[in-house]
Design a protein around this motif. Sequence first.
Motif: not given
Length: 140
Positions: A107-131
């Motif tokens: 993700y780019v650095q922006s006001d939107l992304t600075r305030a987000c907690n991306p669920l996809k990181a946890y989805e990757y971890l649940a699929a046993d993938l490094p992030v």
Amino acid sequence: MRRARSISRSTTTLPLATCRPKRWRRRSNRSGTIGFLGQIDERLEQLLIQRLATERPDVAIVLAGPVKAGTDLSSLLALPNVYSTGKVPHAELPGLYKVLDVGLVPYVQSDLTRACNPLKAYEYLAADLPVVATALAGLN
């Protein structure tokens, strides 16, 4: 494909390990596969992906998800190791996770992304993938 099974009112098991749709296969001429699964829009740091693809031509980079209108991926898709799948049905996601070696949250650095907690990181971890992710406050 096996269905999800409820084991209590609050817990459901998903047969992720048993799903392997034939559509998703590793590209034999690549040493690894890195993927981003999600909405492809202005949050995506395209220059970072372009640099990664250029510096690691031996690695396939898969962008899987719907592309928001107005998002131009032409410079990325001109690279021989970058692939876009378009929208992927939920039933096919487990098979796609299985061919990935790394989950990407670029993700780019922006006001939107600075305030987000991306669920996809946890989805990757649940699929046993490094992030691998850009610096996001929500992931610290």
